[in-house]
Enzyme design. Structure first.
Site, PDB file in Angstrom:
ATOM      1  N   GLY A  22     -16.274 131.808 -15.525  1.00  0.00           N
ATOM      2  CA  GLY A  22     -17.631 131.863 -16.089  1.00  0.00           C
ATOM      3  C   GLY A  22     -18.516 130.796 -15.452  1.00  0.00           C
ATOM      4  O   GLY A  22     -19.633 131.078 -14.990  1.00  0.00           O
ATOM      5  N   HIS A  23     -18.016 129.572 -15.393  1.00  0.00           N
ATOM      6  CA  HIS A  23     -18.762 128.498 -14.735  1.00  0.00           C
ATOM      7  C   HIS A  23     -18.988 128.830 -13.255  1.00  0.00           C
ATOM      8  O   HIS A  23     -20.070 128.605 -12.714  1.00  0.00           O
ATOM      9  CB  HIS A  23     -17.992 127.181 -14.807  1.00  0.00           C
ATOM     10  CG  HIS A  23     -17.717 126.677 -16.188  1.00  0.00           C
ATOM     11  ND1 HIS A  23     -16.476 126.738 -16.766  1.00  0.00           N
ATOM     12  CD2 HIS A  23     -18.520 126.087 -17.110  1.00  0.00           C
ATOM     13  CE1 HIS A  23     -16.511 126.200 -17.974  1.00  0.00           C
ATOM     14  NE2 HIS A  23     -17.750 125.804 -18.218  1.00  0.00           N
ATOM     15  N   GLN A  69     -27.654 129.195 -27.357  1.00  0.00           N
ATOM     16  CA  GLN A  69     -27.998 128.038 -26.520  1.00  0.00           C
ATOM     17  C   GLN A  69     -29.125 128.414 -25.558  1.00  0.00           C
ATOM     18  O   GLN A  69     -30.077 127.658 -25.357  1.00  0.00           O
ATOM     19  CB  GLN A  69     -26.747 127.600 -25.757  1.00  0.00           C
ATOM     20  CG  GLN A  69     -26.960 126.520 -24.735  1.00  0.00           C
ATOM     21  CD  GLN A  69     -25.630 125.952 -24.267  1.00  0.00           C
ATOM     22  OE1 GLN A  69     -25.087 125.058 -24.893  1.00  0.00           O
ATOM     23  NE2 GLN A  69     -25.101 126.462 -23.174  1.00  0.00           N
TER      24      GLN A  69
HETATM   25  P1  AMP Z   1     -19.582 124.667 -21.165  1.00  0.00           P
HETATM   26  O1  AMP Z   1     -18.834 123.940 -20.083  1.00  0.00           O
HETATM   27  O2  AMP Z   1     -18.714 125.368 -22.156  1.00  0.00           O
HETATM   28  O3  AMP Z   1     -20.676 123.836 -21.784  1.00  0.00           O
HETATM   29  O4  AMP Z   1     -20.333 125.846 -20.424  1.00  0.00           O
HETATM   30  C1  AMP Z   1     -21.183 125.584 -19.332  1.00  0.00           C
HETATM   31  C2  AMP Z   1     -21.962 126.827 -19.011  1.00  0.00           C
HETATM   32  O5  AMP Z   1     -21.067 127.890 -18.684  1.00  0.00           O
HETATM   33  C3  AMP Z   1     -22.818 127.307 -20.197  1.00  0.00           C
HETATM   34  O6  AMP Z   1     -24.069 127.728 -19.709  1.00  0.00           O
HETATM   35  C4  AMP Z   1     -22.002 128.442 -20.729  1.00  0.00           C
HETATM   36  O7  AMP Z   1     -22.792 129.423 -21.384  1.00  0.00           O
HETATM   37  C5  AMP Z   1     -21.405 129.015 -19.460  1.00  0.00           C
HETATM   38  N1  AMP Z   1     -20.237 129.823 -19.762  1.00  0.00           N
HETATM   39  C6  AMP Z   1     -19.181 129.482 -20.553  1.00  0.00           C
HETATM   40  N2  AMP Z   1     -18.314 130.514 -20.663  1.00  0.00           N
HETATM   41  C7  AMP Z   1     -18.836 131.532 -19.921  1.00  0.00           C
HETATM   42  C8  AMP Z   1     -18.418 132.869 -19.634  1.00  0.00           C
HETATM   43  N3  AMP Z   1     -17.284 133.370 -20.117  1.00  0.00           N
HETATM   44  N4  AMP Z   1     -19.218 133.617 -18.839  1.00  0.00           N
HETATM   45  C9  AMP Z   1     -20.374 133.122 -18.339  1.00  0.00           C
HETATM   46  N5  AMP Z   1     -20.821 131.868 -18.564  1.00  0.00           N
HETATM   47  C10 AMP Z   1     -20.058 131.090 -19.346  1.00  0.00           C
END
Ligand code: AMP
Length: 256
Positions: free
Chosen positions: A34-35, A151
């Site tokens: 995702g990241h 968010q």
């Molecule tokens: P985090 O490290 O959890 O704060 O996430 C960092 C970024 O990655 C945020 O913009 C999240 O929405 C995005 N993110 C987390 N999980 C996913 C996913 N499965 N698909 C797409 N983006 C994601």
């Protein structure tokens, strides 16, 4: 790729990069696909890609959740380098929240509903750290995942309300083959918990709150409802064992 630990260091590193677009991908590390999709979008669009790597304590209500958050900086830096990141901003907590820190940003309505009910103060922490990251990096474009749809809604409001000169791109949720949305917290699920967690994407796939609730029967459901974002989403939060999972799917608007 260079890693900067202080605000003055990242600002200095960015000075020669202002001719082209600067993209920022905020993360809390424990990088997954995702990241990487956000980093790929930034790489395709911007001449300089900055990734922040900061587990933001002020968006966690539960100290156990904060202390147990997965951290592996070495692995994350290698993944960022592979993804073509130019600069990583990985500050210590004291760099972002020095002694006597007392200035907060609160997106009052959007931050209080849904997740905000179950995690009071969460979006205040998110909005404050993101505004500070935006001020430090001064990006032209910032990249966020639709996985955290609230968010995105909160930050879009913040950017509009404070007239910030940057664009927010939101990218589709990346899922495992079984449908579970990728999340750093999935690592905490046992095999049987993961099996039970699959009810979440199955429920949301109905795109109907009543049907979704029926399919989530047996799980601890915080909420499952249509959230009034743009686009509207069917959003849910459930607890599986000690792990709390959130997910959402966009809902087509009725043709008017
Ligand atoms: P985090 O490290 O959890 O704060 O996430 C960092 C970024 O990655 C945020 O913009 C999240 O929405 C995005 N993110 C987390 N999980 C996913 C996913 N499965 N698909 C797409 N983006 C994601």
């Amino acid at each position: 790729m260079r890693t900067c630990r202080t605000i003055s260091d990242i600002r200095r590193a960015l000075e020669p990069c202002r001719d082209g677009a600067v993209g920022l991908v905020p993360t809390m590390g424990a990088l997954h696909a995702g990241h990487l999709s956000l980093l790929a979008a930034a790489r395709a669009e911007c001449s300089t890609v900055v990734m922040s790597l900061f587990v933001n304590p002020t968006q966690f209500g539960d100290p156990g959740d904060l202390n147990g958050y997965p951290r592996d900086e070495e692995r994350d830096l290698a993944a960022a380098a592979d993804a073509g990141v130019d600069l990583v901003f990985a500050p210590a907590v004291e760099e972002m929240y020095p002694p006597r820190f007392q200035t907060w940003v609160d997106v009052t309505e959007l931050g209080a509903m849904l997740e905000g009910v179950y995690r009071p103060g969460h979006f205040r922490g998110v909005a404050t750290v993101c505004l500070k990251l935006f001020t430090i990096v001064r990006p032209d474009v910032v990249y966020f995942g639709q996985k955290d749809a609230q968010q995105v809604a909160v930050l879009r409001r913040l950017i509009a309300d404070l007239a910030l000169e940057l664009e927010l791109r939101d990218l589709p949720t990346v899922r495992d083959e079984d449908g579970l949305a990728l999340s750093s917290r999935n690592a905490r699920l046992s095999t049987s918990e993961r099996e039970r967690a699959l009810a979440l994407p199955r429920a949301l796939a109905t795109r109907d709150p009543a049907q979704a609730r029926a399919l989530l029967d047996g799980l601890e459901v915080d909420y499952v409802e249509i959230a009034p974002f743009d686009p509207p989403v069917l959003a849910a939060a459930v607890r599986v064992g000690s792990t709390r999972l959130i997910d959402n799917v966009p809902i087509e608007r009725e043709a008017s």
